[in-house]
Design a protein around this motif. Structure first.
Motif, mmCIF file in Angstrom:
data_model
loop_
_atom_site.group_PDB
_atom_site.id
_atom_site.type_symbol
_atom_site.label_atom_id
_atom_site.label_comp_id
_atom_site.label_asym_id
_atom_site.label_seq_id
_atom_site.Cartn_x
_atom_site.Cartn_y
_atom_site.Cartn_z
ATOM 1 N N THR A 422 0.812 -1.216 0.000
ATOM 2 C CA THR A 422 0.000 0.000 0.000
ATOM 3 C C THR A 422 0.845 1.266 0.000
ATOM 4 O OG1 THR A 422 -0.056 -0.109 2.401
ATOM 5 C CG2 THR A 422 -1.963 -1.018 1.225
ATOM 6 N N GLY A 423 2.110 1.173 0.400
ATOM 7 C CA GLY A 423 2.958 2.374 0.438
ATOM 8 C C GLY A 423 2.629 3.298 1.604
ATOM 9 N N LEU A 424 1.950 2.773 2.622
ATOM 10 C CA LEU A 424 1.594 3.640 3.750
ATOM 11 C C LEU A 424 2.812 4.062 4.557
ATOM 12 C CD1 LEU A 424 -1.702 2.038 5.150
ATOM 13 C CD2 LEU A 424 -1.385 3.753 3.359
ATOM 14 N N ARG A 430 5.377 10.231 -1.075
ATOM 15 C CA ARG A 430 4.281 10.008 -2.037
ATOM 16 C C ARG A 430 2.958 10.370 -1.389
ATOM 17 N NH1 ARG A 430 7.104 6.395 -5.427
ATOM 18 N NH2 ARG A 430 8.833 7.775 -5.889
ATOM 19 N N PRO A 431 2.743 11.663 -1.156
ATOM 20 C CA PRO A 431 1.551 12.037 -0.380
ATOM 21 C C PRO A 431 0.246 11.661 -1.062
ATOM 22 C CG PRO A 431 2.674 13.994 -1.228
ATOM 23 C CD PRO A 431 3.564 12.827 -1.533
ATOM 24 N N ALA A 469 10.379 -7.472 2.414
ATOM 25 C CA ALA A 469 10.275 -6.070 2.819
ATOM 26 C C ALA A 469 9.014 -5.439 2.245
ATOM 27 C CB ALA A 469 11.489 -5.291 2.324
ATOM 28 N N THR A 470 8.491 -4.437 2.972
ATOM 29 C CA THR A 470 7.402 -3.605 2.443
ATOM 30 C C THR A 470 7.690 -2.164 2.854
ATOM 31 O OG1 THR A 470 6.089 -3.871 4.451
ATOM 32 C CG2 THR A 470 5.593 -5.373 2.642
ATOM 33 N N CYS A 471 7.233 -1.222 2.044
ATOM 34 C CA CYS A 471 7.284 0.176 2.514
ATOM 35 C C CYS A 471 5.907 0.507 3.083
ATOM 36 C CB CYS A 471 7.735 1.144 1.432
ATOM 37 S SG CYS A 471 6.724 1.152 -0.034
ATOM 38 N N SER A 472 5.450 -0.379 3.920
ATOM 39 C CA SER A 472 4.213 -0.186 4.661
ATOM 40 C C SER A 472 4.372 -0.848 6.018
ATOM 41 C CB SER A 472 3.039 -0.851 3.943
ATOM 42 O OG SER A 472 1.923 -0.940 4.821
ATOM 43 N N ASP A 528 11.668 6.286 5.691
ATOM 44 C CA ASP A 528 10.348 5.763 5.372
ATOM 45 C C ASP A 528 10.051 4.606 6.334
ATOM 46 O OD1 ASP A 528 10.243 7.555 3.314
ATOM 47 O OD2 ASP A 528 10.696 6.103 1.740
ATOM 48 N N ALA A 529 8.777 4.273 6.492
ATOM 49 C CA ALA A 529 8.408 3.207 7.444
ATOM 50 C C ALA A 529 8.583 1.840 6.776
ATOM 51 C CB ALA A 529 6.987 3.404 7.950
ATOM 52 N N MET A 530 9.838 1.458 6.554
ATOM 53 C CA MET A 530 10.127 0.163 5.932
ATOM 54 C C MET A 530 10.014 -0.940 6.975
ATOM 55 S SD MET A 530 11.019 0.770 2.717
ATOM 56 C CE MET A 530 11.364 -0.940 2.366
#
Ligand SMILES: C[S@@+](CC[C@H](N)C(=O)[O-])C[C@H]1O[C@@H](n2cnc3c(N)ncnc32)[C@H](O)[C@@H]1O
Length: 545
Positions: A422-424, A430-431, A469-472, A528-530
């Motif tokens: 989701t990229g949260l 990425r607003p 990994a996720t950037c969420s 970022d919240a990785m």
């Protein structure tokens, strides 16, 4: 001072809002009717110009910002759309910076701005014509987010409306923006989101007022309610917060999402020394030994090493997860590996593949970078180009990562799965993602993530290591995916990702690792919240160990 300049140097969204201001007059008692005259405006604030003298057209920076926002409303990505529009309009320097601030400021804060607009118009924002809503948001950002002098903000936005939309809309915009400007910027937060709580900047000693409504928290910090709830749950699930601290931490996290992130570069190991970037004016990173941070809005394109691929833009969270995975490989796999093969299962656009390719050179590994989208695979090819020039052996392929486990079982010594998510965790950069994503995306993505993780584990050679990994930070995309997939597999063991992160980080100790998982946060580590987990395929079934 030009009319485009704010009258205060700090353009950031004020995090201290949310406290109840002293009331003057309640906005909303004099709402503006749409498409006609304002029902009520302060005559003292009317323009003294005759209509014929008023500005008819917008300046180019505002026009570019407006057109970009229109494109974003139609589904474009702000970060892909804006640069071309700036170029085509020949905007540079302060005008380009102004247009950029307008686009990103509105994209970040439009949830809050819409709540303000709802108080100043008898038509709800969702019922307004989308072009009118976009110009209104631009005007509100100038008034409340940038502190452009009110007359300049209103006149220029009305001129923009007249030129782009028409005279009727211009009179509506004029009336609504004047209504917005009647209330001081610092009072609006308490008016539209009285239950949002309050967190004073840089303090944790009592200057915190607990929120009473998560919906108001979302309005004040301009996040959809479902994301606020998911992030609050994630802070608890990852052990970053306790029930006592979670609300204060949540406000810090949401605030961090609304502060533009510095650009971070990586000096790709073996291709460039990080000192070269530091000598050119960058500052050292806090986590990654290869990071260099461009404060004050530095332009990465100004660095020759970025242009030729020896350096790249890459958040420190992304850097350290690759370094931690390769550290696990060095410790556990490399000693016995011959002709090692590495796999990046979801490689596009290639930031992590570029780092893996550089790290593969001294280890004699061959990297296979897979990506499902043809266009993004082309970006991967360009991202690994500098490492290939330096001797890396890289193959870029287009394919569905869910099939590789079956097609090439037990084949790779190292696998990275940087899963579609989701990229949260990347809302600072990425607003627009916060408005694009829906709760339904989470379910779709977790199914894909589980399939990719299962496939990657099957593709792993016994003894090999895998990073997921996720950037969420969403619990469903992180902890739950890993637990669900590994629970049924006796051939997989979770490694201590936190200890791996400690051993490669600049400080040697990062609090982000808890148990087997690492979760980084913008308001704690400044990344970022990785999320990442590192696992190993056992050499033999568990019963034989
Ligand atoms: C989070 S991005 C990866 C970012 C990349 N690792 C980097 O550092 O630049 C996830 C990528 O997975 C790709 N993807 C989505 N579904 C996939 C699939 N079934 N197989 C392989 N890749 C997939 C997306 O196109 C996207 O490029």
């Amino acid at each position: 001072m030009s009319e485009n300049e704010p009258d205060r140097p700090d353009r950031r969204h004020d995090r201290r809002g949310g406290g109840r201001p002293e009331r003057r007059e309640r906005p909303g008692t004099g709402r503006v009717g749409y498409g006609g005259q304002a029902r009520r405006t302060d005559p003292g604030k009317r323009s003294s110009q005759r209509p014929s003298e008023r500005r008819r057209h917008a300046d180019p920076a505002r026009s570019v910002a407006y057109e970009t926002l229109r494109a974003v409303s139609d589904g474009a990505y702000a970060n892909l759309e804006l640069p071309g529009r700036l170029r085509r309009a020949h905007l540079g320097g302060r005008d380009a910076a102004f247009a950029t601030e307008l686009v990103y400021g509105v994209t970040r804060m439009r949830g809050f701005y819409d709540a303000v607009l709802a108080r100043c118009s008898d038509r709800a924002p969702v019922d307004m014509d989308p072009p009118v809503l976009d110009v209104l948001r631009l005007g509100v950002h100038q008034l409340l987010g940038m502190r452009v002098p009110a007359h300049a903000a209103v006149d220029a936005t009305v001129g923009l409306t007249r030129g782009e939309i028409g005279a009727g809309a211009a009179s509506f915009v004029n009336a609504v923006l004047r209504r917005v400007s009647e209330t001081p910027a610092e009072d609006w937060m308490g008016l539209v989101a009285p239950g949002a709580g309050r967190r004073a900047e840089g303090t944790d000693d009592g200057a915190f007022e607990a929120p009473t409504s998560l919906e108001d928290v979302g309005v004040a910090h301009s996040h959809p309610g479902w994301i606020v709830r998911a992030l609050r749950a994630a802070l608890l699930a990852h052990g970053a917060s306790t029930p006592e601290t979670v609300d204060a931490d949540l406000l810090d996290l949401l605030h961090a999402h609304n502060v533009p992130a510095d650009v971070t570069l990586i000096a790709r190991p073996g291709l460039l020394e990080v000192e070269d970037l530091l000598e050119a004016g960058a500052s050292p990173g806090t986590l990654s030994p290869y990071a260099a941070i461009l404060t004050e809005g530095g332009d990465p394109g100004g660095f020759p090493a970025v242009r030729d691929g020896r350096a790249a833009v890459q958040d420190e969270g992304s850097q350290v997860l690759v370094l931690a995975l390769v550290e696990a490989y060095d410790r556990l796999v490399a000693p016995g590996a011959s002709e090692p093969r590495w796999l990046d299962l979801c490689a596009g656009p290639g930031g992590k593949a570029g780092l893996l390719a550089a790290l593969s050179i001294p280890r004699g590994a061959t990297l296979f970078a897979n990506e499902t989208s043809e266009h993004r695979a082309e970006l991967v090819e360009s991202a690994v180009g500098a490492a290939m020039d330096a001797g890396a052996e890289v193959f870029v392929g287009v394919g569905d990562g869910r099939r590789i486990g079956a097609e090439e079982p037990n084949s790779f010594d190292l696998v990275l799965i940087d899963a579609p998510c989701t990229g949260l965790g990347a809302l600072r950069r990425r607003p627009d993602a916060r408005w694009r994503r829906t709760p339904a995306d989470v379910g779709d993505l977790t199914a894909l993530q589980e399939d990719l993780l299962s496939s990657g584990l099957d593709a792993l050679r016994p003894g090999g290591v895998l990073g997921y990994a996720t950037c969420s930070p969403h619990e469903a995309e992180t902890i739950q995916v890993v637990n669900r997939v590994t629970r049924g597999r006796a051939d997989v063991e979770l490694l201590d990702a936190g200890r791996l992160l400690d051993s490669i980080s600049r400080s040697g100790h990062v609090t982000a690792g808890r148990g087997s998982f690492v979760q980084l946060w913008p308001h704690v580590e400044g990344t970022d919240a990785m999320f990442f987990a590192v696992m190993r395929r056992r050499e033999a079934p568990a019963g034989d160990l």
